[in-house]
Design an enzyme around this catalytic site. Sequence first.
Site, PDB file in Angstrom:
ATOM      1  N   ILE A 258      -8.720   8.891 -20.146  1.00 25.35           N
ATOM      2  CA  ILE A 258      -8.120   7.719 -20.788  1.00 25.35           C
ATOM      3  C   ILE A 258      -9.023   6.507 -20.529  1.00 25.35           C
ATOM      4  O   ILE A 258      -9.597   6.371 -19.443  1.00 25.35           O
ATOM      5  CB  ILE A 258      -6.702   7.453 -20.222  1.00 25.35           C
TER       6      ILE A 258
ATOM      7  N   ALA B  52      -6.970  18.433  -5.555  1.00 23.78           N
ATOM      8  CA  ALA B  52      -5.945  18.920  -4.615  1.00 23.78           C
ATOM      9  C   ALA B  52      -4.725  18.006  -4.646  1.00 23.78           C
ATOM     10  O   ALA B  52      -3.581  18.473  -4.683  1.00 23.78           O
ATOM     11  CB  ALA B  52      -6.521  18.983  -3.199  1.00 23.78           C
TER      12      ALA B  52
ATOM     13  N   TYR C 208      -9.394  14.883  -5.153  1.00 24.09           N
ATOM     14  CA  TYR C 208      -8.531  14.426  -6.257  1.00 24.09           C
ATOM     15  C   TYR C 208      -7.782  15.590  -6.907  1.00 24.09           C
ATOM     16  O   TYR C 208      -6.585  15.496  -7.177  1.00 24.09           O
ATOM     17  CB  TYR C 208      -9.431  13.713  -7.269  1.00 24.09           C
TER      18      TYR C 208
ATOM     19  N   ASN D 247       2.196   5.942 -10.101  1.00 29.52           N
ATOM     20  CA  ASN D 247       0.970   5.852 -10.887  1.00 29.52           C
ATOM     21  C   ASN D 247      -0.248   5.431 -10.062  1.00 29.52           C
ATOM     22  O   ASN D 247      -1.376   5.746 -10.434  1.00 29.52           O
ATOM     23  CB  ASN D 247       1.215   4.863 -12.046  1.00 29.52           C
TER      24      ASN D 247
ATOM     25  N   ASN E  49       0.861  -1.175   0.000  1.00 30.43           N
ATOM     26  CA  ASN E  49       0.000   0.000   0.000  1.00 30.43           C
ATOM     27  C   ASN E  49       0.902   1.231   0.000  1.00 30.43           C
ATOM     28  O   ASN E  49       1.623   1.467   0.979  1.00 30.43           O
ATOM     29  CB  ASN E  49      -0.891  -0.028   1.251  1.00 30.43           C
ATOM     30  N   VAL E  50       0.860   2.018  -1.076  1.00 35.23           N
ATOM     31  CA  VAL E  50       1.784   3.157  -1.193  1.00 35.23           C
ATOM     32  C   VAL E  50       1.559   4.221  -0.112  1.00 35.23           C
ATOM     33  O   VAL E  50       2.413   5.076   0.106  1.00 35.23           O
ATOM     34  CB  VAL E  50       1.716   3.831  -2.592  1.00 35.23           C
TER      35      VAL E  50
ATOM     36  N   LYS F 182      -3.743  15.959  -7.071  1.00 34.35           N
ATOM     37  CA  LYS F 182      -3.048  15.987  -8.361  1.00 34.35           C
ATOM     38  C   LYS F 182      -2.323  17.321  -8.592  1.00 34.35           C
ATOM     39  O   LYS F 182      -1.290  17.354  -9.267  1.00 34.35           O
ATOM     40  CB  LYS F 182      -4.028  15.687  -9.502  1.00 34.35           C
TER      41      LYS F 182
ATOM     42  N   SER G 188      -2.910  14.751 -13.299  1.00 36.41           N
ATOM     43  CA  SER G 188      -4.168  14.616 -14.037  1.00 36.41           C
ATOM     44  C   SER G 188      -4.600  15.988 -14.537  1.00 36.41           C
ATOM     45  O   SER G 188      -4.249  17.016 -13.941  1.00 36.41           O
ATOM     46  CB  SER G 188      -5.265  14.075 -13.115  1.00 36.41           C
TER      47      SER G 188
END
Length: 252
Positions: free
Chosen positions: A195, A164, A162, A89, A62-63, A166, A150
């Site tokens: 994508i 914030a 998300y 990623n 888990n990163v 990115k 993103s």
Amino acid sequence: MQLNDKVIIITGGGQGLGRAMAEYLAGKGTKLALVDLNQERLDEAVAACKAQGVEARSYLCNVANEEQVIQTVNQIADDFGAINGLVNNAGILRDGLTIKIKDGEMTKLSLAQWQSVIDVNLTGVFLCTREVAAKMIELKNEGAIINISSISRAGNIGQANYSAAKAGVAADTVVWAKELARYGIRVAGVAPGFIETEMVASMKPEALERMTAGIPLRRMGKPAEIAHSVAYILENDYYTGRVLELDGGLRL
Ligand SMILES: NC(=O)c1ccc[n+]([C@@H]2O[C@H](COP(=O)([O-])OP(=O)(O)OC[C@H]3O[C@@H](n4cnc5c(N)ncnc54)[C@H](O)[C@@H]3O)[C@@H](O)[C@H]2O)c1
């Protein structure tokens, strides 16, 4: 950097863009360390890389967990004897309006929704970059770190968490490029638009249709097109401190 026989770590390498990057880099002879939460998907991705004749290994991690990241990076260095790059990623979506009023009733974006995205998409990038950079310096390995930001870093409705994370990733790409250049480590980013992956499949069809209509090229990007950009950044020794936008011309 010539990619043949180099060791590259890809987080979230089990599926979607991460897996596409792994297969693309395997085609260039790169050795791959794939990090993810899902062993089954990792096994499939590793097999796909090995089928192209390169060394590939999987790591369950888990990163967002500091201990796990430290242990995993040590293990990768032991297994391969070198680390030449990292692609940050791994990422998640937990979309929602900060304040939503429907039929007169108010709901709020929960702290858990906010925090989970910050933990994986921002703190996870910090932890992996810190540990991989430290190990590369220790091993005297030069190379590159690529952060997947993103198009939403510009500020997308329903994505306060998300966007914030990115935007933070894009800002720290500049910070780390400045800090790590002296050790021969370049740091750059890729900011994809929309994508075709599993993550996009979880979006509402109406929202998706609206998105494609606004893209000048009138289609979503393909995972291999993002993988191509990642390979370009790894290979081009003058690319650092910048975030490459790959979005078919879409502006939010
Ligand atoms: N797909 C898109 O349109 C798009 C657009 C812009 C940016 N991105 C970014 O690209 C990256 C990949 O997106 P995707 O569409 O391939 O997503 P995806 O959901 O298909 O794959 C993400 C992978 O990351 C793994 N992962 C999630 N949390 C993790 C954690 N805590 N530790 C380790 N692994 C974890 C998942 O298991 C999964 O395999 C993400 O950072 C995403 O924000 C995607």
